[in-house]
Design a protein around this motif. Structure first.
Motif, mmCIF file in Angstrom:
data_model
loop_
_atom_site.group_PDB
_atom_site.id
_atom_site.type_symbol
_atom_site.label_atom_id
_atom_site.label_comp_id
_atom_site.label_asym_id
_atom_site.label_seq_id
_atom_site.Cartn_x
_atom_site.Cartn_y
_atom_site.Cartn_z
ATOM 1 N N HIS A 89 15.012 -56.207 -23.169
ATOM 2 C CA HIS A 89 16.123 -55.263 -23.203
ATOM 3 C C HIS A 89 15.733 -54.019 -23.960
ATOM 4 O O HIS A 89 15.124 -54.092 -25.010
ATOM 5 C CB HIS A 89 17.361 -55.902 -23.836
ATOM 6 C CG HIS A 89 18.586 -55.055 -23.663
ATOM 7 N ND1 HIS A 89 19.102 -54.750 -22.428
ATOM 8 C CD2 HIS A 89 19.370 -54.426 -24.557
ATOM 9 C CE1 HIS A 89 20.164 -53.977 -22.569
ATOM 10 N NE2 HIS A 89 20.344 -53.767 -23.849
ATOM 11 N N ARG A 90 16.066 -52.873 -23.378
ATOM 12 C CA ARG A 90 15.765 -51.586 -24.011
ATOM 13 C C ARG A 90 17.019 -50.737 -24.076
ATOM 14 O O ARG A 90 17.849 -50.751 -23.171
ATOM 15 C CB ARG A 90 14.713 -50.836 -23.188
ATOM 16 C CG ARG A 90 13.278 -51.178 -23.555
ATOM 17 C CD ARG A 90 12.305 -50.394 -22.715
ATOM 18 N NE ARG A 90 12.336 -50.815 -21.324
ATOM 19 C CZ ARG A 90 11.677 -51.888 -20.871
ATOM 20 N NH1 ARG A 90 10.951 -52.618 -21.682
ATOM 21 N NH2 ARG A 90 11.756 -52.225 -19.598
ATOM 22 N N TYR A 91 17.186 -50.010 -25.184
ATOM 23 C CA TYR A 91 18.175 -48.922 -25.247
ATOM 24 C C TYR A 91 17.377 -47.631 -25.198
ATOM 25 O O TYR A 91 16.756 -47.255 -26.190
ATOM 26 C CB TYR A 91 18.961 -48.965 -26.553
ATOM 27 C CG TYR A 91 19.791 -50.210 -26.754
ATOM 28 C CD1 TYR A 91 20.914 -50.442 -25.963
ATOM 29 C CD2 TYR A 91 19.466 -51.138 -27.726
ATOM 30 C CE1 TYR A 91 21.684 -51.575 -26.146
ATOM 31 C CE2 TYR A 91 20.229 -52.272 -27.923
ATOM 32 C CZ TYR A 91 21.336 -52.484 -27.133
ATOM 33 O OH TYR A 91 22.098 -53.598 -27.319
ATOM 34 N N GLY A 92 17.349 -46.970 -24.054
ATOM 35 C CA GLY A 92 16.507 -45.783 -23.931
ATOM 36 C C GLY A 92 15.066 -46.181 -24.158
ATOM 37 O O GLY A 92 14.523 -47.010 -23.432
ATOM 38 N N ASN A 93 14.438 -45.597 -25.178
ATOM 39 C CA ASN A 93 13.037 -45.917 -25.450
ATOM 40 C C ASN A 93 12.876 -47.041 -26.457
ATOM 41 O O ASN A 93 11.772 -47.483 -26.730
ATOM 42 C CB ASN A 93 12.312 -44.673 -25.989
ATOM 43 C CG ASN A 93 12.152 -43.640 -24.898
ATOM 44 O OD1 ASN A 93 11.961 -43.989 -23.738
ATOM 45 N ND2 ASN A 93 12.243 -42.376 -25.272
ATOM 46 N N VAL A 94 14.008 -47.462 -27.041
ATOM 47 C CA VAL A 94 13.936 -48.458 -28.102
ATOM 48 C C VAL A 94 13.979 -49.854 -27.494
ATOM 49 O O VAL A 94 14.898 -50.176 -26.734
ATOM 50 C CB VAL A 94 15.100 -48.289 -29.094
ATOM 51 C CG1 VAL A 94 14.965 -49.270 -30.236
ATOM 52 C CG2 VAL A 94 15.137 -46.861 -29.602
ATOM 53 N N THR A 95 12.991 -50.665 -27.824
ATOM 54 C CA THR A 95 12.986 -52.040 -27.332
ATOM 55 C C THR A 95 13.848 -52.885 -28.254
ATOM 56 O O THR A 95 13.582 -52.975 -29.453
ATOM 57 C CB THR A 95 11.548 -52.591 -27.308
ATOM 58 O OG1 THR A 95 10.774 -51.732 -26.474
ATOM 59 C CG2 THR A 95 11.524 -53.993 -26.742
ATOM 60 N N ALA A 96 14.899 -53.469 -27.700
ATOM 61 C CA ALA A 96 15.800 -54.281 -28.508
ATOM 62 C C ALA A 96 15.414 -55.754 -28.449
ATOM 63 O O ALA A 96 15.519 -56.470 -29.435
ATOM 64 C CB ALA A 96 17.228 -54.092 -28.052
ATOM 65 N N LEU A 97 14.969 -56.200 -27.288
ATOM 66 C CA LEU A 97 14.537 -57.595 -27.132
ATOM 67 C C LEU A 97 13.258 -57.611 -26.314
ATOM 68 O O LEU A 97 13.162 -56.931 -25.295
ATOM 69 C CB LEU A 97 15.619 -58.423 -26.425
ATOM 70 C CG LEU A 97 16.904 -58.675 -27.219
ATOM 71 C CD1 LEU A 97 17.946 -59.320 -26.323
ATOM 72 C CD2 LEU A 97 16.641 -59.548 -28.428
ATOM 73 N N LYS A 98 12.274 -58.372 -26.790
ATOM 74 C CA LYS A 98 10.972 -58.345 -26.152
ATOM 75 C C LYS A 98 10.589 -59.764 -25.748
ATOM 76 O O LYS A 98 10.391 -60.627 -26.597
ATOM 77 C CB LYS A 98 9.948 -57.768 -27.132
ATOM 78 C CG LYS A 98 8.660 -57.314 -26.487
ATOM 79 C CD LYS A 98 7.956 -56.267 -27.348
ATOM 80 C CE LYS A 98 7.302 -56.863 -28.556
ATOM 81 N NZ LYS A 98 6.856 -55.894 -29.536
#
Lengths: 370, 295
Positions: free
Chosen positions: A23-32
């Protein structure tokens, strides 16, 4: 720990399966690359500090957010990846409870039944029954603002439980309560879990809550699952440096491997030799960057020859500081390793300036530095 | 004990506002607002003879009011205000919900809120007069409809009609309806909306059972800021009604132009009574509902 062992073991059937969730918010990876399986009846805890992704993962399971990509996402065997929250058979107890301020206690509990067009008398009957279960009998007509924090917590629980969800999701539900109430609610949540046999997924940043309540813990950091296992596994055998720090191992030293003998690893720290057990996921090789870690309460004062046997890690130490904490004594001692922290539970301990310390290799973990 | 008496002489009210200041504001309020209103009420109970006030109480002005067909004007005024308020509600509620909860983008919010305030920079007459060109016989709407072949003759009821007045009122009274609603919806916690969804509610159910009841105070304020000032607004009806659409406010003006001060006063008092009555009813209704949900 006794709480856990008394509880019925979860069934072998998976109620929830997630594979390779990103899961990503824009460029930020929230869950990898998050993968997990939850068994029916299990009490699973997502443990991590704020920003670790644990609440995001819970919101994904609730359906309040949709993953950027996921290979498998099934709830009770049915694919759920794109199903919104209002069509998922799971229910969330929110951190701030999310109670409707314009509705009474009873109307809050009935909300989901109202959505499902259950007739009024039946709704009321079920709501009253649920309120009894969470020990709020006779509070049906109370307005929400007249309740205490603990009572609101119970209303939120009743509101979710009345829908008999496949999984109950709890997002730091005890975070807003004071210490005493928190301990009470922990016990009550456990007893609810036992009575209902429902699957609970619990999010918390408190390792103590996770250890007391869970069948299994997923430790998360930076959107990844760092370690997964029973409370004992995480507490005694952290598999990497982050887990060791998060689970409160006070003594962590960077080390070098000198010999590998099955699971037992010999290492040197600043030239000092000691031994411990390898807990990392992959087999170590000589030369890998590693660390050695052990708990302060496992370090003992060695009298004469030492009580822990010949293979114990044993060092000369000089007293640096001591802090009396009532139940125990926290000591910092300089040794060949560096500063070692000890927690001594002996009432009558008399410390001279020079003493010997020792601890078992089985209480020492050797972990990769990631 | 000696210090206690000292504290008493330097008493400051708990709110930290000096009583002197409060009485000054109250005094000015009495002088500027209440006194002229009382004068108005007084005049409405007098009569004019040869353009001279006769200082003896009478209900003549109110009798004239009844006999001069102003009921029709009253009904028309209330009807227009009610229709426009309903249109504003229908437009503003979804708009406010979208602005407060539908968009996460801060620039979008800022620009939208700014766009809502820009109309206030221009005078109401200047904004309204544009509609004359748009709705006129040779205006773009009539031309478009004719070129599409929907009509043969230009529609003459587009301008100088109640329709034109309603269209003209929608714009100026949109922001005062949106702002309080927007604020009320903003105050609804995201967790409540998530909880409602989580419990299985469709967006429509959430709107009906969570957003609407919690936005009720904003709805009430929006109503007070639109319906009530619209009753007293003569500008749009005069510019777009073209003398066909007489409302209470213009009626007062024309009475003043013929120097019929007492009937103008009576009509003003009558309008005031309608507004105060509506505001009072609304306050009572809302207070009952809001008290139940106050935290």
């Amino acid at each position: 720990m006794t709480e856990t062992s008394e509880r019925p073991a979860p069934a072998s059937e998976d109620i929830l399966a997630i594979d390779h969730l990103h899961h990503r918010y824009g460029n930020v990876t929230a869950l990898k690359d998050v993968s997990l399986k939850v068994r029916r009846g299990e009490f699973l805890t997502l443990l991590g500090s704020s920003g670790s992704g644990k609440s995001t993962l819970l919101r994904m399971i609730a359906g309040l957010e949709m993953p950027t990509s996921v290979d498998v996402f099934t709830l009770e065997g049915r694919p759920m990846a794109q199903v919104p929250a209002n069509h998922r058979n799971v229910s969330t107890v929110f951190q701030h409870y999310g109670l409707f301020p314009h509705l009474s206690v009873g109307q809050n509990v009935e909300y989901g039944l109202h959505v499902r067009k259950i007739p009024v008398p039946e709704r009321r009957r079920q709501a009253e029954e649920m309120l009894r279960l969470v020990k709020l009998d006779g509070m049906y007509d109370r307005p929400i603002h007249a309740l205490s924090g603990g009572q609101r917590q119970r209303v939120a629980l009743a509101r979710s439980l009345v829908l008999k969800p496949a999984i109950l999701l709890l997002d730091e539900p005890l975070g807003a309560l004071d210490e005493k109430l928190r301990l009470e609610m922990q016990i009550e949540l456990l007893s609810l879990h036992r009575t209902l046999g429902m699957t609970f997924i619990y999010v918390t940043h408190s390792q103590e809550e996770a250890l007391t309540m869970s069948h299994r813990i997923l430790l998360m950091s930076n959107g990844e699952i760092v370690q997964e296992g029973r409370p004992e596994d995480l507490f005694d055998r952290p598999s990497n440096r982050f887990a060791a720090e998060f689970m409160g191992m006070e003594n962590i030293f960077t080390a070098e491997i000198t010999a590998i003998d099955g699971g037992v690893i010999s290492v040197t720290v600043n030239g000092a030799h000691l031994r411990g057990l390898w807990t990392g996921k992959t087999q170590p090789r000589i030369g890998d960057p590693i660390a050695v870690a052990f708990r302060s309460e496992k370090v003992k004062l060695a009298r004469d020859k030492g009580a822990l046997g010949g293979d114990a890690n044993r060092f000369e130490a000089t007293l640096k500081s001591r802090v009396y904490k009532g139940k125990y004594l926290d000591v910092v001692a300089a040794s060949a390793l560096g500063d070692v922290r000890l927690r001594l539970w002996d009432d009558h301990v008399v410390l001279s300036d020079q003493f010997k310390i020792e601890w078992r290799p089985t209480n020492t973990v050797v972990i990769p530095i990631d | 004990m000696a210090t206690a008496s000292g504290t008493f002489t330097r008493f400051i009210s708990p709110s930290g506002v000096s009583p002197l200041g409060v009485s000054a504001v109250l005094g000015a309020w009495m002088l500027i607002v209440i006194l002229p209103l009382l004068g108005l009420v007084l005049w409405s109970f007098l009569k004019l003879e040869n353009f001279q006030l006769v200082w003896e109480p009478t209900l003549q002005a109110y009798r004239d009011l009844l006999s001069s067909g102003r009921w029709e004007v009253t009904v028309r005024t209330l009807r227009i205000a009610a229709i426009v308020t309903l249109i504003e509600l229908a437009l503003a509620v979804p708009f406010a919900v979208w602005l407060a909860k539908g968009t996460r983008s801060v620039p979008v919010k800022v620009i939208t809120l700014a766009a809502l305030t820009i109309p206030f920079f221009l005078s109401l007459s200047a904004r309204t007069i544009v509609w004359r060109a748009v709705l006129g016989l040779n205006g773009p709407i009539n031309s478009a409809l004719m070129s599409l072949g929907l009509i043969d003759q230009p529609l003459d009821w587009l301008l100088f009609s109640e329709f034109a007045v309603i269209v003209g009122l929608i714009g100026p009274y949109f922001p005062p309806m949106v702002f309080p609603l927007y604020l009320a919806v903003t105050l609804i916690g995201d967790e409540l909306l998530a909880a409602s969804k989580d419990l299985g509610a469709s967006p429509a159910f959430t709107f009906r059972h969570v957003i609407l009841p919690l936005a009720l105070p904003g709805l009430g304020a929006g109503f007070i800021f639109t319906f009530i000032p619209m009753i007293g607004d003569p500008v749009v009806p005069e510019l777009l009604g073209g003398g066909q659409v007489v409302v209470l406010a213009s009626s007062v003006k024309s009475l003043l132009q013929v120097l019929n001060y007492t009937v103008a006063a009576a009509l003003s008092v009558f309008m005031l009574a309608i507004m105060v009555g509506l505001a009072a009813i609304l306050t009572l209704v809302l207070r009952g509902r809001v008290r139940r949900q106050s935290t």
